[in-house]
Design a protein around this motif. Structure first.
Motif, PDB file in Angstrom:
ATOM      1  N   ASN A  55      57.082  78.053 -40.782  1.00  0.00           N
ATOM      2  CA  ASN A  55      56.836  78.887 -39.605  1.00  0.00           C
ATOM      3  C   ASN A  55      55.809  78.261 -38.672  1.00  0.00           C
ATOM      4  O   ASN A  55      55.859  78.469 -37.457  1.00  0.00           O
ATOM      5  N   ASN A  89      56.693  75.014 -35.634  1.00  0.00           N
ATOM      6  CA  ASN A  89      56.997  75.203 -34.217  1.00  0.00           C
ATOM      7  C   ASN A  89      55.730  75.297 -33.375  1.00  0.00           C
ATOM      8  O   ASN A  89      55.701  74.854 -32.218  1.00  0.00           O
ATOM      9  N   ARG A  90      54.663  75.856 -33.945  1.00  0.00           N
ATOM     10  CA  ARG A  90      53.387  75.902 -33.216  1.00  0.00           C
ATOM     11  C   ARG A  90      52.823  74.493 -33.050  1.00  0.00           C
ATOM     12  O   ARG A  90      52.274  74.161 -31.988  1.00  0.00           O
ATOM     13  N   VAL A 115      54.582  71.683 -32.984  1.00  0.00           N
ATOM     14  CA  VAL A 115      55.447  70.986 -32.023  1.00  0.00           C
ATOM     15  C   VAL A 115      55.135  71.442 -30.600  1.00  0.00           C
ATOM     16  O   VAL A 115      55.002  70.629 -29.682  1.00  0.00           O
ATOM     17  N   GLU A 116      54.980  72.748 -30.414  1.00  0.00           N
ATOM     18  CA  GLU A 116      54.685  73.268 -29.077  1.00  0.00           C
ATOM     19  C   GLU A 116      53.370  72.687 -28.544  1.00  0.00           C
ATOM     20  O   GLU A 116      53.274  72.302 -27.374  1.00  0.00           O
ATOM     21  N   ARG A 130      59.758  78.638 -25.063  1.00  0.00           N
ATOM     22  CA  ARG A 130      60.099  78.901 -26.463  1.00  0.00           C
ATOM     23  C   ARG A 130      61.328  79.796 -26.573  1.00  0.00           C
ATOM     24  O   ARG A 130      61.594  80.637 -25.720  1.00  0.00           O
ATOM     25  N   GLU A 131      62.060  79.648 -27.676  1.00  0.00           N
ATOM     26  CA  GLU A 131      63.146  80.528 -28.095  1.00  0.00           C
ATOM     27  C   GLU A 131      64.097  80.881 -26.950  1.00  0.00           C
ATOM     28  O   GLU A 131      64.117  82.009 -26.460  1.00  0.00           O
ATOM     29  N   ASP A 133      64.979  76.573 -30.326  1.00  0.00           N
ATOM     30  CA  ASP A 133      63.521  76.669 -30.385  1.00  0.00           C
ATOM     31  C   ASP A 133      62.825  76.413 -29.056  1.00  0.00           C
ATOM     32  O   ASP A 133      61.890  77.121 -28.696  1.00  0.00           O
ATOM     33  N   PHE A 134      63.264  75.389 -28.315  1.00  0.00           N
ATOM     34  CA  PHE A 134      62.562  75.012 -27.090  1.00  0.00           C
ATOM     35  C   PHE A 134      63.541  74.584 -25.987  1.00  0.00           C
ATOM     36  O   PHE A 134      64.601  74.008 -26.273  1.00  0.00           O
ATOM     37  N   GLU A 169      65.706  71.591 -30.818  1.00  0.00           N
ATOM     38  CA  GLU A 169      65.710  72.437 -32.015  1.00  0.00           C
ATOM     39  C   GLU A 169      64.911  71.745 -33.117  1.00  0.00           C
ATOM     40  O   GLU A 169      65.047  70.538 -33.338  1.00  0.00           O
ATOM     41  N   VAL A 170      64.074  72.516 -33.814  1.00  0.00           N
ATOM     42  CA  VAL A 170      63.198  71.984 -34.856  1.00  0.00           C
ATOM     43  C   VAL A 170      63.719  72.392 -36.228  1.00  0.00           C
ATOM     44  O   VAL A 170      64.056  73.561 -36.458  1.00  0.00           O
ATOM     45  N   CYS A 201      61.209  67.702 -38.755  1.00  0.00           N
ATOM     46  CA  CYS A 201      59.766  67.597 -38.941  1.00  0.00           C
ATOM     47  C   CYS A 201      59.374  67.647 -40.417  1.00  0.00           C
ATOM     48  O   CYS A 201      59.972  68.384 -41.208  1.00  0.00           O
TER      49      CYS A 201
END
Length: 246
Positions: free
Chosen positions: A92, A95-96, A98-99, A119-120, A129-130, A138-139, A190
């Motif tokens: 979870n 994604n943070r 990566v962002e 996002r999303e 995802d982005f 997508e991650v 990732c």
């Protein structure tokens, strides 16, 4: 760590896993106290028996939460080893990470700089995802297999072959279809450890279907990249990223 890295508000706490109680909980001994902790991945972590494994925990800000800690990483080192290598398991949180690096131009060689990061984003029947500029991204964070040396003293469990591939097939197909109206689409695989380059070690029960979906997507022009993050008690950094040729 440098100025671009993610520094945790509070350092992660080290503990010893007693057992994995359920998909969502892990029992951990922290400073002599046994605590039920949140497990951020519902799937298996390779075929490792987590009993006796060292881990890193983040403390929840919510004092009313039933699980006061989240297991962020595990180590295959012995408890007495001072310099442990950590394997992040919080899918979870990826994604943070990566962002953060997308917004701070950490992926410049992959996606350029100065892009708007959203996002999303809903596309077709999927939520990807982005959207970075005009590029869907997508991650994925595989944990069913670990590409690390597993010491002899680590216990391995028998488990059924992995079969949950529906979301992956749907997302990579949707990435491919996005190229009808967008110039680029990226699948970013990732790892929160030093993975040398993603390989399929153990085939899923739906390997042929997944292979066909990947071939369809890459033939359409979907790019597959890999990012390795490094986690320590103080924070997370982007170690390296590179394009994969599958």
């Amino acid at each position: 760590m440098n100025n671009m890295d993610i520094i945790f508000e509070s350092q992660l706490v080290e503990g010893t896993i007693q057992k994995r109680k359920s998909q969502f909980t892990i029992i951990v001994e922290v400073d002599g106290v046994v605590v039920t902790c949140h497990c951020p991945t519902t799937g298996r972590i390779a075929n490792i028996d987590l009993s006796g494994i060292q881990c890193l925990l983040s403390k929840s800000k919510d004092s009313t939460r039933k699980t006061p800690y989240t297991v962020e990483a595990i180590s295959l080192n012995r408890p007495e080893d001072k310099d442990k290598s950590w394997i992040g398991i919080n899918q979870n949180a990826v994604n943070r990470y990566v962002e953060y690096y997308l917004k701070n131009d950490g992926f410049a060689d992959m996606i350029g700089t100065g892009n708007e990061v959203l996002r999303e984003q809903v596309i077709g029947i999927s939520k990807l995802d982005f959207l970075v500029g005009d590029i869907y991204l997508e991650v994925k964070t595989p944990l069913q297999q670990l590409q690390v040396h597993i010491p002899d003293y680590v216990k391995i469990k028998k488990s059924a072959p992995f079969s949950s591939t529906d979301r992956f097939v749907k997302h990579i197909t949707q990435l491919a279809d996005s190229l009808e109206s967008h110039q680029r689409a990226i699948l970013l695989t990732c790892f929160i450890y030093d993975n040398p380059g993603f390989q399929v070690i153990e085939r899923s029960t739906r390997y042929e279907e997944v292979t066909e979906a990947v071939s369809y997507a890459t033939d359409k022009g979907v790019e597959i990249w890999q990012a390795n993050f490094k986690i320590i008690p103080a924070g997370v950094c982007l170690d390296k990223y590179f394009k994969l040729d599958l």
